[in-house]
Design a protein around this motif. Sequence first.
Motif, PDB file in Angstrom:
ATOM      1  N   GLY A 337       0.831  -1.317  -0.130  1.00 19.44           N
ATOM      2  CA  GLY A 337       0.005  -0.023  -0.091  1.00 19.44           C
ATOM      3  C   GLY A 337       0.882   1.309   0.262  1.00 19.44           C
ATOM      4  N   GLN A 338       2.198   1.223  -0.167  1.00 19.36           N
ATOM      5  CA  GLN A 338       3.048   2.207  -0.118  1.00 19.36           C
ATOM      6  C   GLN A 338       3.407   2.756  -1.532  1.00 19.36           C
ATOM      7  N   ARG A 339       3.671   4.111  -1.399  1.00 18.75           N
ATOM      8  CA  ARG A 339       4.320   4.719  -2.581  1.00 18.75           C
ATOM      9  C   ARG A 339       5.699   3.966  -2.913  1.00 18.75           C
ATOM     10  N   THR A 340       5.835   3.595  -4.061  1.00 24.55           N
ATOM     11  CA  THR A 340       7.349   2.686  -4.217  1.00 24.55           C
ATOM     12  C   THR A 340       8.123   3.196  -5.301  1.00 24.55           C
ATOM     13  N   PRO A 341       9.499   3.383  -4.806  1.00 22.64           N
ATOM     14  CA  PRO A 341      10.397   3.718  -5.911  1.00 22.64           C
ATOM     15  C   PRO A 341      10.656   2.803  -6.759  1.00 22.64           C
ATOM     16  N   VAL A 342      11.188   3.004  -8.105  1.00 17.70           N
ATOM     17  CA  VAL A 342      11.399   1.914  -8.942  1.00 17.70           C
ATOM     18  C   VAL A 342      13.056   1.942  -8.911  1.00 17.70           C
ATOM     19  N   ILE A 343      13.228   0.707  -8.488  1.00 15.93           N
ATOM     20  CA  ILE A 343      14.931   0.542  -8.121  1.00 15.93           C
ATOM     21  C   ILE A 343      15.398  -0.283  -9.021  1.00 15.93           C
ATOM     22  N   LEU A 344      16.481   0.227  -9.888  1.00 16.28           N
ATOM     23  CA  LEU A 344      17.276  -0.434 -10.758  1.00 16.28           C
ATOM     24  C   LEU A 344      18.577  -0.940 -10.091  1.00 16.28           C
TER      25      LEU A 344
END
Length: 344
Positions: A337-344
């Motif tokens: 349910g969290q705002r999630t960064p796109v992690i490369l």
Amino acid sequence: MNSEKTPENPAPPIGWGLIGASTIAAEHMLGAIRAQAGHEVVAVMSSSAQRGREYARKNAIASVPESLDALLANPQVQAVYISTTNELHKAQVLAAAAAGKHVLCEKPLALTVADAREMLAACQAAGVVMATNHHLRNAATHRKMRELIAQGAIGRPLFARVFHAVYLPAHLQGWRLERPQAGGGVILDITVHDADTLRFLLGAEPVEVVALSHSTALAKQGLEDGVMAVVRFDNGVLAQIHDAFSVRHAQTGIEIHGESGSLVGRNVMTQHPVGEVVLRDARGETLLPIAHENLYVRGVAAFCAAMRGDGPPAASAEDGVRSLATAVAVLHACKTGQRTPVIL
Ligand code: NDP
């Protein structure tokens, strides 16, 4: 010895090995490989000897090696197309790279971004081409939209909307709905394609997502069969994504809305060379001319050219890593349910 190509002494065909006796290979990729001059499918590998033999017979493939090692030991095989279930891609790509074969791998490349990176690095170290089979980049509709956006036809892009809710055909209602360990679920299946298509159209990178998913009567074992997500891109675009396996009567589409115009692609999130693109701006509505061509044939042609050292594949391994990173972020956002960064 004269090794020059002459009409009497043509170059031997470039042999492909299919890793996975899959539906996508039978329905689209075999034909796409066979459409390339000088290329031939020489072997198919299945985890079941009997299924493999039956598949080879039906699809006129000469050899059915009993193992991955046997397929990779075949000197005729110079390239492999990997279309097994998603959890198997990693080990198969690593083995193909170690054997010096070029690799066209299905999406999602793997189940984690770290695994996908390892696959890309192994192919780079082995000096072989690795590509991701993101077919939508090859659609004439999407290429036209990308061209117009780059030319400034809609001004600065602000929003995108993706309509990719479909009904999963009965013959594909297996591992996608039942096997989390195989990378089932609509996000790893369809959201990866949306992420790649949006990157392709916008020339921008996803940075963070919010998302909710659900499971209707179709998906089991905690897998999702529908998702709505919003992705923020590094150029400020907000993209809304709707993907599903459970919707029978929606039409697919993609829209990009800019400061001075909107591009509307209808019936374009598909495997087939169909659909239309409309430009709406101060002058009104213009239906754009589209020269449709087979998406998979075009993608394989670019891969074959890349094998010859002639340009990049349509979607690189790095593109596959990046589309997976967005899908993984969407999965995480749905779970937490969290705002999630796109992690490369
Ligand atoms: P399939 O279910 O048809 O094939 C996947 C694997 O399942 C095969 O490798 C095969 O294993 C096994 N299998 C297939 N049919 C049967 C059967 N009747 N009984 C038992 N086992 C079977 O999957 P798809 O072809 O739909 O997808 C394969 C891959 O391709 C996935 O990674 C998917 O994400 C991707 N894909 C990509 C598309 C694109 O447009 N880029 C479109 C569709 C799929 P074995 O080889 O061991 O026999």
